[in-house]
Enzyme design. Structure first.
Site, PDB file in Angstrom:
ATOM      1  N   GLU A   1      36.084  25.343  42.889  1.00  0.00           N
ATOM      2  CA  GLU A   1      35.405  24.465  43.855  1.00  0.00           C
ATOM      3  C   GLU A   1      33.881  24.612  43.796  1.00  0.00           C
ATOM      4  OE1 GLU A   1      37.078  27.173  44.453  1.00  0.00           O
ATOM      5  OE2 GLU A   1      36.194  28.352  46.078  1.00  0.00           O
TER       6      GLU A   1
ATOM      7  N   ARG B   1      43.258  43.316  44.696  1.00  0.00           N
ATOM      8  CA  ARG B   1      42.000  42.808  45.274  1.00  0.00           C
ATOM      9  C   ARG B   1      40.791  43.459  44.584  1.00  0.00           C
ATOM     10  NH1 ARG B   1      41.554  43.991  51.190  1.00  0.00           N
ATOM     11  NH2 ARG B   1      39.897  42.453  51.074  1.00  0.00           N
TER      12      ARG B   1
ATOM     13  N   HIS C   1      36.825  30.409  41.190  1.00  0.00           N
ATOM     14  CA  HIS C   1      36.467  29.392  42.182  1.00  0.00           C
ATOM     15  C   HIS C   1      36.201  28.031  41.539  1.00  0.00           C
ATOM     16  CE1 HIS C   1      36.134  32.112  45.587  1.00  0.00           C
ATOM     17  NE2 HIS C   1      35.568  32.979  44.760  1.00  0.00           N
TER      18      HIS C   1
ATOM     19  N   ILE D   1      34.089  35.847  41.814  1.00  0.00           N
ATOM     20  CA  ILE D   1      33.272  36.523  42.823  1.00  0.00           C
ATOM     21  C   ILE D   1      34.112  37.577  43.525  1.00  0.00           C
ATOM     22  CG2 ILE D   1      32.001  36.200  44.971  1.00  0.00           C
ATOM     23  CD1 ILE D   1      31.187  33.451  43.904  1.00  0.00           C
ATOM     24  N   ARG D   2      33.795  38.840  43.264  1.00  0.00           N
ATOM     25  CA  ARG D   2      34.620  39.942  43.814  1.00  0.00           C
ATOM     26  C   ARG D   2      36.090  39.553  43.692  1.00  0.00           C
ATOM     27  NH1 ARG D   2      32.919  43.752  47.701  1.00  0.00           N
ATOM     28  NH2 ARG D   2      34.799  43.214  48.844  1.00  0.00           N
TER      29      ARG D   2
ATOM     30  N   CYS E   1      41.014  32.431  44.803  1.00  0.00           N
ATOM     31  CA  CYS E   1      40.442  33.736  45.139  1.00  0.00           C
ATOM     32  C   CYS E   1      41.080  34.358  46.387  1.00  0.00           C
ATOM     33  CB  CYS E   1      38.923  33.645  45.262  1.00  0.00           C
ATOM     34  SG  CYS E   1      38.129  35.265  45.191  1.00  0.00           S
TER      35      CYS E   1
END
Lengths: 301, 192
Positions: B178, B113, B176, B141-142, B86
């Site tokens: 993680e 972005r 993500h 996420i964004r 990200c």
């Protein structure tokens, strides 16, 4: 590669909401009241800005009812910066929160800094796609907010004072309660949950994790790089700075210094360099002198 | 042997990457020492690097300020592995199309972005990834998308847009890996 099924796409899950909060860790979220301030905050290295009508110190001075900012003003800030924009709704004011979500605010702060709209209930935050942050003074409050759907907890501190005393007190209170839970048996934790009006399931989860199950920021009275470093020392995941940036003599320098202080919180020599020659901090009012009816932290427990 | 894994820790979801690389190493019977990198001088001691999620503007600013940026470039020039997720992907790109982020040019890609919109548009969904037998639950996420790919391999796409790439020793994802407790992307980056 095979096609992925779009029907499996899910928005606003706990994972997505709490995940957003995790991306803020180690960062500084700054209060701003217009696009110019938002630009300065982003350039200084803020991870997000909190868009509001007036900073807490000015809300205190002004008195009267404090409400959500004008949505048009918040949208101007959204258009100005590439980092997330947060907005404040009154405690229990579901409609203000829905309006903030509708204009695309990335996180909603159900905040005691504004005048509470509901004496008995907070917003049912599970109903929203947007994540929420809520203030807490102790572990019971924090777990009640998480149960309602908060994806991030911040200390309440005493907003707009420039005195870090209450943020320290609230963070110590939360951490101390978690340490006590760690030594308790299952039934003692159940009893603790009843006594503190906290959901038992979250009490067990917190005890097992040894920390709050969501990201835990510091807020309320943080005014200098040293204050920010102190809250990181107390194991906060990141920092909200309200009046401390734009109430300072040189907001750009203060903003940059606080961002760098959070990264270097455990290195006193670097902190000394960071804290040097950045102009004076906001004037502030000592918490000890604040009469109870002027305190914001007792709102929404 | 014990692997030394450096997690860039100037800002972002650092502990999540630390946990993921630990469980990936454990699965492969390897020991791992995790080092949090908030200052210069630590990267040269690391075998692998993780660039976490967070805010790319903040991370970019701090790694240049702290003198960590050139060390990360040297790590990759010496063909050492990196996983960038990200914000990490944005920082690792050749070009982020945004002067607010000073990128490291570790991945031959350009990124856009916040390409999926604001936080209310953020989502999770199962994603097919090259090299993985079963879909990976990807949390966006964004998130950025990869708007153009030069000399790099695309590992996954979402609605025809690349969201995971590999360029030499560097693996980058828009999402993500993680956050889910599934460490197969960490395996892919470091142990296969």
């Amino acid at each position: 590669m095979t096609e992925t099924d779009l029907e499996d796409l899910r928005r606003g899950t706990d994972l997505v909401k709490r995940g957003f909060a995790k991306m803020q860790k180690g960062g500084v979220i700054m209060d701003v009241v217009n696009p110019e301030q938002a630009r300065i905050a982003e350039d200084a290295g803020a991870v997000a800005v909190m868009a509001l009508e007036a900073v807490p110190a000015d809300i205190r001075k002004r008195g009267g009812v404090a409400r959500m900012a004008d949505p048009a003003d918040v949208e101007e800030i959204i258009d100005e910066v590439s980092i997330p924009v947060m907005g404040k709704s009154r405690i229990g004011h579901t409609k203000e929160a829905q309006i903030l979500e509708a204009i695309g605010v990335d996180m909603i702060d159900e905040s005691e800094v504004l005048t509470p709209a509901d004496d008995a209930y907070h917003i049912d935050k599970r109903e929203f796609t947007s994540p929420f942050v809520c203030g807490a003074r102790n572990l019971g409050e924090a777990l009640r907010r998480i149960d309602e759907g908060a994806a991030m907890i911040r200390t309440k501190g005493e907003a707009g004072t420039g005195d870090v005393n209450q943020a320290v007190h609230h963070q110590r209170t939360i951490k101390s309660a978690i340490r006590k839970l760690d030594g308790m048996s299952h039934e003692e934790r159940e009893a603790w949950a009843r006594e503190h009006e906290a959901p038992a399931e979250l009490v067990h989860e917190t005890a097992e994790m040894g920390r709050l199950p969501v990201v835990n920021f510091a807020a309320g009275g943080i005014a200098t790089p040293a204050d920010a470093a102190l809250m990181m020392h107390h194991e906060c995941d990141g920092i909200f700075v309200g009046s401390g940036i734009f109430g300072a003599e040189d907001p750009q320098a203060m903003g940059e210094a606080i961002v760098e202080a959070v990264n270097n919180w455990d290195d006193p020599e670097t902190l000394a360099a960071i804290a040097s020659n950045i102009g004076s901090g906001m004037k502030g009012d000592a918490n000890a002198d604040l009469p109870e009816d002027e305190q914001m932290q007792g709102r929404g427990v | 042997m014990t692997l030394r894994a450096g997690v860039l820790a100037v800002q972002g979801d650092v502990s999540e990457h630390a946990e993921a690389v630990k469980s990936a190493a454990e699965t492969h019977g390897e020991g791992v020492d995790v080092v949090e990198i908030r200052e210069a001088g630590l990267v040269p001691e690391c075998d692998v690097l993780l660039l976490p999620g967070g805010e790319s503007t903040t991370i970019s600013r701090l790694i240049h300020r702290e003198g960590i940026a050139p060390e990360i470039r040297e790590h990759v020039a010496a063909d050492n592995p990196v996983l960038a997720t990200c914000a990490g992907l944005i920082v690792a790109a050749r070009d982020a199309g945004d002067e607010r982020v000073d990128t490291l040019d570790l991945l031959d890609i350009t990124v856009e972005r916040n390409a999926f919109g604001r936080q209310k548009d953020s989502f999770e969904a199962p994603l097919s990834v090259d090299g993985l037998d079963d879909p990976f639950q990807a949390v966006f996420i964004r998130a950025p998308v990869i708007s153009s790919v030069g000399d790099a391999d695309v590992l996954a796409t979402w609605e025809d847009r690349p969201v995971a790439v590999k360029d030499g020793p560097v693996v980058g994802t828009s999402f993500h890996p993680e956050l889910t407790g599934d460490h197969r992307i960490h395996d892919l980056a470091f142990f296969e």
